[in-house]
Design an enzyme around this catalytic site. Structure first.
Site, PDB file in Angstrom:
ATOM      1  N   LEU A 137      12.436 -52.060  48.662  1.00  0.00           N
ATOM      2  CA  LEU A 137      11.158 -52.738  48.433  1.00  0.00           C
ATOM      3  C   LEU A 137      11.115 -53.402  47.076  1.00  0.00           C
ATOM      4  O   LEU A 137      11.505 -52.820  46.066  1.00  0.00           O
ATOM      5  CB  LEU A 137      10.012 -51.727  48.548  1.00  0.00           C
ATOM      6  CG  LEU A 137       8.597 -52.242  48.319  1.00  0.00           C
ATOM      7  CD1 LEU A 137       7.614 -51.541  49.263  1.00  0.00           C
ATOM      8  CD2 LEU A 137       8.145 -52.035  46.863  1.00  0.00           C
TER       9      LEU A 137
ATOM     10  N   TYR B 127       6.731 -48.617  35.724  1.00  0.00           N
ATOM     11  CA  TYR B 127       5.787 -49.591  36.270  1.00  0.00           C
ATOM     12  C   TYR B 127       5.867 -50.908  35.499  1.00  0.00           C
ATOM     13  O   TYR B 127       6.633 -51.057  34.555  1.00  0.00           O
ATOM     14  CB  TYR B 127       4.377 -49.007  36.251  1.00  0.00           C
ATOM     15  CG  TYR B 127       4.064 -48.111  37.436  1.00  0.00           C
ATOM     16  CD1 TYR B 127       5.071 -47.647  38.288  1.00  0.00           C
ATOM     17  CD2 TYR B 127       2.768 -47.715  37.699  1.00  0.00           C
ATOM     18  CE1 TYR B 127       4.775 -46.831  39.367  1.00  0.00           C
ATOM     19  CE2 TYR B 127       2.450 -46.892  38.778  1.00  0.00           C
ATOM     20  CZ  TYR B 127       3.466 -46.455  39.601  1.00  0.00           C
ATOM     21  OH  TYR B 127       3.150 -45.644  40.663  1.00  0.00           O
ATOM     22  N   SER B 128       5.043 -51.853  35.903  1.00  0.00           N
ATOM     23  CA  SER B 128       5.191 -53.239  35.453  1.00  0.00           C
ATOM     24  C   SER B 128       5.011 -53.411  33.952  1.00  0.00           C
ATOM     25  O   SER B 128       4.370 -52.604  33.270  1.00  0.00           O
ATOM     26  CB  SER B 128       4.201 -54.126  36.189  1.00  0.00           C
ATOM     27  OG  SER B 128       4.562 -54.258  37.538  1.00  0.00           O
TER      28      SER B 128
ATOM     29  N   ARG C 114      -2.240 -49.730  32.777  1.00  0.00           N
ATOM     30  CA  ARG C 114      -0.851 -50.143  33.007  1.00  0.00           C
ATOM     31  C   ARG C 114      -0.640 -51.655  32.852  1.00  0.00           C
ATOM     32  O   ARG C 114      -1.549 -52.414  32.663  1.00  0.00           O
ATOM     33  CB  ARG C 114      -0.397 -49.708  34.398  1.00  0.00           C
ATOM     34  CG  ARG C 114      -1.293 -50.142  35.548  1.00  0.00           C
ATOM     35  CD  ARG C 114      -0.740 -49.590  36.874  1.00  0.00           C
ATOM     36  NE  ARG C 114      -1.619 -49.817  38.009  1.00  0.00           N
ATOM     37  CZ  ARG C 114      -2.510 -48.946  38.459  1.00  0.00           C
ATOM     38  NH1 ARG C 114      -2.633 -47.768  37.879  1.00  0.00           N
ATOM     39  NH2 ARG C 114      -3.264 -49.235  39.505  1.00  0.00           N
ATOM     40  N   ASP C 115       0.646 -52.024  32.935  1.00  0.00           N
ATOM     41  CA  ASP C 115       1.122 -53.414  33.021  1.00  0.00           C
ATOM     42  C   ASP C 115       0.959 -54.176  31.703  1.00  0.00           C
ATOM     43  O   ASP C 115       0.295 -55.217  31.641  1.00  0.00           O
ATOM     44  CB  ASP C 115       0.401 -54.171  34.147  1.00  0.00           C
ATOM     45  CG  ASP C 115       0.349 -53.404  35.454  1.00  0.00           C
ATOM     46  OD1 ASP C 115       1.258 -52.590  35.692  1.00  0.00           O
ATOM     47  OD2 ASP C 115      -0.589 -53.619  36.238  1.00  0.00           O
TER      48      ASP C 115
ATOM     49  N   ASN D 240       8.318 -55.485  44.509  1.00  0.00           N
ATOM     50  CA  ASN D 240       6.955 -55.989  44.327  1.00  0.00           C
ATOM     51  C   ASN D 240       6.834 -56.744  43.016  1.00  0.00           C
ATOM     52  O   ASN D 240       7.550 -57.745  42.852  1.00  0.00           O
ATOM     53  CB  ASN D 240       5.878 -54.919  44.558  1.00  0.00           C
ATOM     54  CG  ASN D 240       5.973 -53.681  43.725  1.00  0.00           C
ATOM     55  OD1 ASN D 240       6.983 -52.975  43.724  1.00  0.00           O
ATOM     56  ND2 ASN D 240       4.911 -53.371  43.014  1.00  0.00           N
ATOM     57  N   ASP D 241       5.973 -56.390  42.097  1.00  0.00           N
ATOM     58  CA  ASP D 241       5.615 -57.254  40.975  1.00  0.00           C
ATOM     59  C   ASP D 241       6.821 -57.833  40.222  1.00  0.00           C
ATOM     60  O   ASP D 241       7.749 -57.090  39.871  1.00  0.00           O
ATOM     61  CB  ASP D 241       4.800 -56.475  39.935  1.00  0.00           C
ATOM     62  CG  ASP D 241       3.592 -55.778  40.514  1.00  0.00           C
ATOM     63  OD1 ASP D 241       3.351 -55.882  41.720  1.00  0.00           O
ATOM     64  OD2 ASP D 241       2.891 -55.113  39.730  1.00  0.00           O
TER      65      ASP D 241
END
Length: 479
Positions: A40, A102-103, A161-162, A42-43
């Protein structure tokens, strides 16, 4: 003996090798979009041009086509067209990111590439912890984790986050997407002199502020930058109710424009505008390249929106990134255009002109599965539609002044649509891949990004007019 991060990189590499032929054998696999080698995607993360090379990292779960403890996959390119898979950049192998890297974003500093990302941690009861982390590289391929640089401040939940980092004058700034303790979405701003010690400036803006009204319970993937004299805040709010043609996806992506006061950390802004009108678009990230262009790449997906029904999962992969787009701010609107570098993919050009009156036409030499189509509309008195591969269509109704993208749902097979109001359409540019379509309207005034999953062998391209329509169609196959 391998440490945990190196062990995870080895396991991911073995997973790629084990399923290489399965992924390659899917007729839905991308021809010119970035997709995961397995698992998978994603971002997009860490989008940057560094020492002449473009880098796009991405959220990656290599071991399944579901979400989980994310890695950072990595692609590089010298021209935004031809990309090479680089070694895995980050793995969830430390205490501060054990449930996912995470991002985040990338910057250049003192001849190094620095990655800022969110470390996700959950305890045995599922309670979340969040840390903003740093990794460094001297070659752009191998990254040394430096650990936590920012802990969760008071007043916000662990949905924090991010980080997107940039420099303004002699200081560094970071925006982060979050929610307050009342579960209202917002973007917060931090300031630093050394990239290690960060001072909270406060909320850039938030649900309920200025022209927004109540606006969702969580804001993800913020990106704040100056463009053509205006400050732009991109973000992806969650928890917005559908309103007419607006906010039709499970989660949205859009922007605010105005002026950021770096002293008090507040953005004065107007109303929210959706960035893309299609079915699958989320968590875009921008960078300023060495030519001074503001470039954007987005995720061609939406969290929790039918992901379990994607047919590519049978071939051990899911999701793609959009093509790179150049941004401009014109007359109060973000304009998105495909980067001109993509023109090198063109071959086998076919041109047609037509004047249709309550009729449809199909030219066999324009059919295909992977191509760019430019439609220049000279007259539309009534409605006009283009049908792609017996699966999707774009319809413009000049009387209703509405442009609509329709497709067969991959969830239940029923027709579904996304629309926008528009006074006139004079140009439509389509980038059609094996399982996706990106539509640029009137030179990027509106954009529709969607996944499509036609049957193998369906390659028809049909033009239909209800009323009088004059147009010129130019199609290039894409390598």
């Amino acid at each position: 003996m391998l440490n945990r991060n190196d062990e995870l990189k080895e396991l991911a590499l073995k997973e790629m090798e084990a399923h290489r032929e399965t992924v390659a054998g899917d007729h839905h696999r991308s021809h010119f979009h970035l997709m995961p080698p397995v698992g998978l995607l994603n971002d997009p993360n860490g989008f940057i041009q560094w020492n002449g090379v473009y880098h796009v990292f991405f959220q990656w779960m290599p071991f399944k086509t579901d979400h989980g403890a994310k890695f950072w996959g990595h692609y590089t390119s010298t021209d935004l067209v031809y990309w090479e898979l680089a070694p895995t950049a980050l793995t969830p192998g430390d205490w501060y990111d054990k449930n996912g890297c995470y991002s985040g974003s990338a910057i250049s500093h003192e001849d190094k590439m620095l990655l800022f990302y969110t470390g996700n941690v959950k305890d045995e009861e599922g309670n979340r912890e969040t840390y903003q982390c740093l990794a460094e590289s001297t070659d752009g391929f191998h990254f040394d984790k430096k650990g936590v640089v920012l802990n969760l401040p008071e007043g916000y939940t662990a949905h924090f986050r991010d980080p997107k980092v940039w420099q303004h004058l002699d200081k560094w700034y970071m925006v982060i997407g979050t929610q307050n303790l009342d579960e209202e979405g917002r973007v917060v701003l931090f300031e630093s002199k050394d990239l290690k010690n960060w001072e909270l400036k406060g909320d850039v803006t938030a649900s309920g502020h200025q022209e927004l009204g109540s606006f969702g319970y969580m804001w993800e993937c913020p990106d704040l930058f100056e463009l053509d004299g205006t400050d732009v805040l991109l973000f992806s709010p969650q928890g917005i109710e559908a309103e007419g043609d607006l906010y039709q996806n499970v989660y949205q992506t859009g922007y605010l424009t105005g002026k950021l006061d770096y002293e008090d950390g507040k953005l004065s802004h107007g109303s929210f505008n959706e960035l893309d009108r299609g079915f699958e678009f989320y968590a875009p990230q921008t960078t300023l390249d060495e030519n001074g262009r503001r470039l954007l790449i987005g995720w061609m997906g939406v969290p929790e929106q039918g992901e379990e029904h994607h047919p590519t999962r049978e071939h051990k992969w899911i999701h793609m990134l959009t093509i790179p787009r150049e941004l401009n701010y014109v007359n109060g609107k973000l304009i998105q255009r495909p980067v001109p570098e993509l023109e090198v993919l063109r071959h086998q050009k076919v041109e047609k002109t037509a004047n249709l009156s309550n009729e449809q036409i199909e030219w066999a030499d324009m059919n295909g599965t992977v191509y760019e189509l430019l439609l220049q509309l000279r007259k539309v008195d009534g409605s006009f539609s283009i049908h792609f591969r017996n699966y999707s269509s774009m319809v413009f109704d000049s009387k209703e002044q509405k442009l609509t993208f329709k497709r067969e749902s991959f969830i239940d097979g029923k027709e579904e649509s996304r629309s926008c109001s528009i006074a006139e359409v004079n140009e439509l540019r389509f980038y059609v891949d094996a399982s996706s379509i990106e539509v640029f309207v009137n030179g990027g005034e509106e954009v529709f990004t969607s996944r499509i999953f036609p049957n193998k062998g369906d390659d028809s391209l049909v033009f239909n007019a209800v009323g009088e329509v004059e147009f010129k169609a130019t199609r290039w196959k894409l390598n």
